[in-house]
Design a protein around this motif. Sequence first.
Motif, PDB file in Angstrom:
ATOM      1  N   TRP A 187     -22.706 -63.314  55.856  1.00 56.99           N
ATOM      2  CA  TRP A 187     -22.898 -61.936  55.390  1.00 56.99           C
ATOM      3  C   TRP A 187     -21.716 -61.049  55.766  1.00 56.99           C
ATOM      4  O   TRP A 187     -21.239 -60.249  54.960  1.00 56.99           O
ATOM      5  N   PHE A 188     -21.217 -61.209  56.989  1.00 60.14           N
ATOM      6  CA  PHE A 188     -20.128 -60.353  57.452  1.00 60.14           C
ATOM      7  C   PHE A 188     -18.819 -60.691  56.737  1.00 60.14           C
ATOM      8  O   PHE A 188     -18.012 -59.806  56.463  1.00 60.14           O
ATOM      9  N   VAL A 189     -18.609 -61.976  56.439  1.00 63.55           N
ATOM     10  CA  VAL A 189     -17.413 -62.338  55.684  1.00 63.55           C
ATOM     11  C   VAL A 189     -17.546 -61.882  54.229  1.00 63.55           C
ATOM     12  O   VAL A 189     -16.566 -61.481  53.601  1.00 63.55           O
ATOM     13  N   PHE A 190     -18.764 -61.933  53.703  1.00 63.37           N
ATOM     14  CA  PHE A 190     -18.997 -61.472  52.334  1.00 63.37           C
ATOM     15  C   PHE A 190     -18.659 -59.980  52.196  1.00 63.37           C
ATOM     16  O   PHE A 190     -18.148 -59.552  51.156  1.00 63.37           O
ATOM     17  N   LYS A 191     -18.931 -59.200  53.219  1.00 57.94           N
ATOM     18  CA  LYS A 191     -18.623 -57.777  53.172  1.00 57.94           C
ATOM     19  C   LYS A 191     -17.125 -57.531  53.137  1.00 57.94           C
ATOM     20  O   LYS A 191     -16.678 -56.469  52.685  1.00 57.94           O
ATOM     21  N   GLU A 192     -16.321 -58.480  53.617  1.00 57.14           N
ATOM     22  CA  GLU A 192     -14.874 -58.327  53.584  1.00 57.14           C
ATOM     23  C   GLU A 192     -14.306 -58.598  52.196  1.00 57.14           C
ATOM     24  O   GLU A 192     -13.184 -58.178  51.899  1.00 57.14           O
ATOM     25  N   THR A 193     -15.048 -59.323  51.369  1.00 52.24           N
ATOM     26  CA  THR A 193     -14.570 -59.601  50.017  1.00 52.24           C
ATOM     27  C   THR A 193     -14.752 -58.377  49.125  1.00 52.24           C
ATOM     28  O   THR A 193     -15.448 -57.428  49.470  1.00 52.24           O
ATOM     29  N   GLY A 194     -14.154 -58.433  47.945  1.00 54.74           N
ATOM     30  CA  GLY A 194     -14.274 -57.319  47.025  1.00 54.74           C
ATOM     31  C   GLY A 194     -15.611 -57.271  46.322  1.00 54.74           C
ATOM     32  O   GLY A 194     -15.942 -56.269  45.692  1.00 54.74           O
ATOM     33  N   TRP A 195     -16.395 -58.362  46.406  1.00 58.09           N
ATOM     34  CA  TRP A 195     -17.679 -58.400  45.712  1.00 58.09           C
ATOM     35  C   TRP A 195     -18.640 -57.363  46.262  1.00 58.09           C
ATOM     36  O   TRP A 195     -19.360 -56.712  45.517  1.00 58.09           O
ATOM     37  N   HIS A 196     -18.653 -57.207  47.574  1.00 54.48           N
ATOM     38  CA  HIS A 196     -19.599 -56.272  48.184  1.00 54.48           C
ATOM     39  C   HIS A 196     -19.248 -54.835  47.827  1.00 54.48           C
ATOM     40  O   HIS A 196     -20.106 -54.038  47.445  1.00 54.48           O
ATOM     41  N   SER A 197     -17.968 -54.474  47.931  1.00 54.37           N
ATOM     42  CA  SER A 197     -17.556 -53.099  47.645  1.00 54.37           C
ATOM     43  C   SER A 197     -17.699 -52.764  46.167  1.00 54.37           C
ATOM     44  O   SER A 197     -18.111 -51.669  45.798  1.00 54.37           O
ATOM     45  N   SER A 198     -17.366 -53.717  45.282  1.00 51.05           N
ATOM     46  CA  SER A 198     -17.501 -53.455  43.851  1.00 51.05           C
ATOM     47  C   SER A 198     -18.959 -53.322  43.454  1.00 51.05           C
ATOM     48  O   SER A 198     -19.309 -52.538  42.572  1.00 51.05           O
ATOM     49  N   GLY A 199     -19.824 -54.060  44.096  1.00 52.06           N
ATOM     50  CA  GLY A 199     -21.247 -53.958  43.792  1.00 52.06           C
ATOM     51  C   GLY A 199     -21.821 -52.624  44.195  1.00 52.06           C
ATOM     52  O   GLY A 199     -22.760 -52.126  43.576  1.00 52.06           O
ATOM     53  N   GLN A 200     -21.257 -51.982  45.209  1.00 49.52           N
ATOM     54  CA  GLN A 200     -21.772 -50.692  45.644  1.00 49.52           C
ATOM     55  C   GLN A 200     -21.203 -49.527  44.838  1.00 49.52           C
ATOM     56  O   GLN A 200     -21.698 -48.420  44.927  1.00 49.52           O
ATOM     57  N   ARG A 201     -20.168 -49.782  44.037  1.00 47.28           N
ATOM     58  CA  ARG A 201     -19.598 -48.713  43.234  1.00 47.28           C
ATOM     59  C   ARG A 201     -20.290 -48.539  41.894  1.00 47.28           C
ATOM     60  O   ARG A 201     -20.115 -47.548  41.233  1.00 47.28           O
TER      61      ARG A 201
END
Length: 260
Positions: A187-201
């Motif tokens: 989960w913590f490594v996933f947050k470092e990828t762009g997938w997590h940030s793009s999903g929140q935008r």
Amino acid sequence: LFAIFAFATCGGYSGGLRLSVDCANKSESDLNIDIAFAYPFRLHQVNFDAPTCEGKRREKLSLIGDFSSSAEFFVTIAVFAFLYSLAATVVYIFFQNKYRENNRGPLIDFIVTVVFSFLWLVSSSAWAKGLSDVKIATDPDEVLLLMSACKQQSNKCLPVRSPVMSSLNTSVVFGFLNFILWAGNIWFVFKETGWHSSGQRHPPDTMEKQSSGYNQGGYNQDSYGPAGGYNQPGSYGQVGEYGQSQSYGQSGPTSFANQI
């Protein structure tokens, strides 16, 4: 640290058991038969001598089983996990900018973390089964059944010391703890990828589109001006069909009647 504990408690193990064979003829007895074994638990290569209680002749026996595959697989995963964790720590501290460049570092880190989580689960499960088989194969009561002298009721065969397996049990526990640790780190490594940030935008963008569409519906524009002439500047100066704009410059009752 968890990886070090895992491969150290398994790869550094050495143990043994002791048996006694008391023959009817005491001179043929052997009360201290020591059998030593260690990692990687190729027990079929562990040989020992036992009395036959038939004169001075002794027989050469060996333990049963080869459990090196599961043990070596477990230790190999632990060693590579330790090396990767060490390399990742160096990258996190000294090469943070390079790590985040083009999102390649977090993506590779995410994939490797998922793979190691799966390998920890598989290797720990395999080693837990292998350890169970090792305990059976090194059980003194089972080893005594291999001796021909113990098949005669006139002879007394007894276990003197059983092998201590506490460190091997600890290795299995650390194996599953490593699985939990690496799986939780996904989960913590996933947050470092762009997938997590793009999903929140996406939600804010959707709201902006909805608000812009709402504004284009005519509620915030000066729609009343063109339609009814209320908001356009200078509309009171133009009377339309019933009067002339020049009537404001005239005086007297006649001009007022003309304006109406």
